[in-house]
Each structure stands twice: as C-alpha cells, then as structure tokens.
Design a protein around this motif. Structure first.
Motif, short mmCIF file in Angstrom:
data_model
loop_
_atom_site.label_atom_id
_atom_site.label_comp_id
_atom_site.label_asym_id
_atom_site.label_seq_id
_atom_site.Cartn_x
_atom_site.Cartn_y
_atom_site.Cartn_z
N SER A 56 24.29 38.46 -8.64
CA SER A 56 22.86 38.71 -8.44
C SER A 56 22.02 37.58 -9.01
N GLU A 59 22.23 34.57 -6.79
CA GLU A 59 21.42 34.78 -5.59
C GLU A 59 19.95 34.51 -5.88
N GLU A 64 20.40 32.26 -1.85
CA GLU A 64 21.46 32.47 -0.87
C GLU A 64 22.31 33.67 -1.29
N PRO A 65 22.90 34.37 -0.32
CA PRO A 65 23.80 35.47 -0.68
C PRO A 65 25.07 34.92 -1.35
#
Length: 128
Positions: A56, A59, A64-65
C-alpha cells in the motif's frame, strides 16, 4: 529446492526510491527496522499484514498498483553435494556410547593434513 526471496531492494531501485523514503512513508504501519531488513533481504519470513502495508505504501509513493509478485521471487537453491548428503544421511545416534578418542597428549589440530572425499568418492589428503 525452491525458496522465495523478498526483492524490495530491486523494486525500490527500479522506481528511484530509497528504503529511508519507504520507511518514512510507512511510519505507523511498518517499523523502520522491518523496512530496512526487508530492503536488505535479511528476512526469512514476512507477515501478510506487513506485506500488505508495504504494498500500500509503495502504491502511494509510485501511483502504480503493486502486487506480491512485484516484491517476491522464487529461486532454486542447490541441494547438498554428494559428500554432504553422505554425512547428512549417516547414523550418528550411537556415538554417545563410545569414549572420546585418546590423542595421547598430542594436539589433534596440529597433526597430519586435512582429508576430504573427492568427486569420485576417493579420499584426498592435503592439497592433492
């Protein structure tokens, strides 16, 4: 044998981030010590909650994921060689029944030359 390694260091380098930046951004979710250990590859296991918090935070930093596959990689670790396998398979369970070898007042570490088993199972003495 296969094992899994944490590749956070590579992810950080590829995204121009430092472990320090990640540790600061993850403050309150993941300890600084844990972030640095993960980045150095010094951990042998990671809690799933910690993994999720690191993902997390990454991100948030990159926009970006991030998936577990971005931070973990499977590698093949070579098994023990033939000599090591022979030692591991040996039965030393009854050694306690015997008296220690009597070296007669000599220091065994100063006697003779080292002996090892060569690739074909032959005894190799010294640097032969």
């Amino acid at each position: 044998m296969r094992t899994v390694q944490f590749t956070l260091r590579h992810y950080l380098a590829a995204h121009g981030l430092s472990a320090y930046r990640l540790a600061q951004a993850a403050r309150g979710r993941v300890s600084e010590r844990t972030v640095y250990a993960l980045a150095r590859g010094e951990t042998s296991r990671v809690d799933l909650g910690t993994l999720g918090a690191v993902m997390s935070t990454l991100e948030e930093l990159t926009g970006e994921p991030v998936s577990p596959a971005d931070l973990l990689t499977a590698v093949t670790v070579p098994g023990p060689d033939r000599e090591a396998r022979a030692w591991l398979d040996g039965d030393a369970s009854r050694l306690g029944e015997f008296e220690p070898y009597d070296w007669g007042g000599s220091d065994p570490y100063t006697l003779g030359e080292p002996v090892r088993v060569g690739p074909d199972g032959e005894l190799v003495i010294g640097g032969e």
